[in-house]
Design an enzyme around this catalytic site. Sequence first.
Site, PDB file in Angstrom:
ATOM      1  NE  ARG A 120      32.396   5.783-102.937  1.00 29.62           N
ATOM      2  CZ  ARG A 120      32.080   4.499-102.804  1.00 29.62           C
ATOM      3  NH1 ARG A 120      32.940   3.564-103.174  1.00 29.62           N
ATOM      4  NH2 ARG A 120      30.916   4.137-102.317  1.00 29.62           N
TER       5      ARG A 120
ATOM      6  CE1 TYR B 173      49.804  23.707 -99.736  1.00 30.53           C
ATOM      7  CE2 TYR B 173      49.025  21.445 -99.825  1.00 30.53           C
ATOM      8  CZ  TYR B 173      48.794  22.791 -99.596  1.00 30.53           C
ATOM      9  OH  TYR B 173      47.535  23.201 -99.216  1.00 30.53           O
TER      10      TYR B 173
ATOM     11  CG  ASP C 171      53.795  17.205-105.888  1.00 23.59           C
ATOM     12  OD1 ASP C 171      53.495  17.743-106.966  1.00 23.59           O
ATOM     13  OD2 ASP C 171      53.168  17.386-104.826  1.00 23.59           O
TER      14      ASP C 171
ATOM     15  CE  LYS D 186      47.726  24.524-105.937  1.00 24.20           C
ATOM     16  NZ  LYS D 186      47.289  23.303-105.369  1.00 24.20           N
TER      17      LYS D 186
END
Length: 410
Positions: A46, A98, A169, A194
């Site tokens: 992590r 979004y 973004d 994406k």
Amino acid sequence: MDFATRAIHAGQEPDQATGATIVPIYATSTYTQTAVGNHKGFDYSRVANPTRNALETQLAALEEASHCVAFASGLGAESAITSLLSSGDHVVVSDDTYGGTYRLFTRVLERFRITFTFVDMTDVPAVRAAIRPNTKMLWIETPTNPMLRIIDITAMVALKAPGQLVVVDNTFCTPYFQSPLALGADIVIHSATKYIGGHSDAMGGAAMTNDDAIAADLRLLQKTLGATLSPFEAFLISRGAKTLAVRMREHERNALAIAHFLAERDDVAEVFYPGLASHPQHELARTQMRGFGGIISMTLRGPESRALEVAKRTKLFALAESLGGVESLINHPARMTHGSIPKEERDRRGITDGLLRLSVGIEGVHDLIADLRQALDATSALAEITTAGALDPANPDAIPAMQNEGAPTY
Ligand code: P1T
């Protein structure tokens, strides 16, 4: 070094243990220590993992950022960035984002007494007026999802006061077409799901910055919030990112051709694509971006329900959420990606029930145009119908020929 060269070589050192040319998938959650605290820089995945580290180096090189912090999804990155805020802080955000971003802000963060003002960021005085003494972030998506509006990053940066952060973004453009950090933004966020990954087979996110203190905070949040990018996903995204330059050029080439094809059709009402000279911010797009990208939105003539009919009829354009993969997708934002936004708010933003969004892939453009043509032709009779009530359950007979074919179930 050229973008394409960085995409292939940055972070891609031969494996120290074996010489493997391609960074291996280090599928391990933990690392053996020879004595307490005596390890090779890795103690728990992590916190750090060599495959993820390689991806972070590669993406930082593409965005020309000093730091990249990777997450399990774009929203994982957004959660970390907004965790830099405290209760009582205020954010000015583009009124076209979004739907999941809108949901994070309004359904989760507002409960922690962080407040948001959604504003049309193409209107610079409106943004200036929305900034308050407790404003800590300007949150920009450009081009916006799904209306493809272009926000002037330099103008937004000029508005910010000390202590305020400009977050951009950059998912739609990718670093191949736009460099927000070079324009003065503090943080760039990506849905690496994406274009960066590019093959619709992995989820990931990234936050990039040139500010060492912000990077240190994001690293703390990366190991603390738990939106951990897996080594396998890191490998897939890194593999995809190596061809980002080639893919983005093809996405744009195809999208430009398709935008012109759509704009010339009488039965298409509006085409939203920054590469069209008719786009209201075409000139800004030409200067701020190095290319116009691969996403097109459109509304059709006829009732809004015609959009659902077209979405059902395309064959190469798969009816699916997401964008940025090599394969073309068609999406009905109001019922799919932006369904979390209340209808009145959607309508105000232009996300009507008649809007369709295309993620133009890199297939042969003639095949893509033929696919859109057959779907539009098959529904073109509807273009003559002007009633817009077919999505209204109170008016189910608005389009007699096409009713009862089953409502979408997304
Ligand atoms: O899906 P995820 O990797 O968590 O990324 C969220 C996200 C962030 N920013 C932008 C601009 C996005 O478009 C997305 C995700 N968008 C879709 C799934 C979509 O179809 O629009």
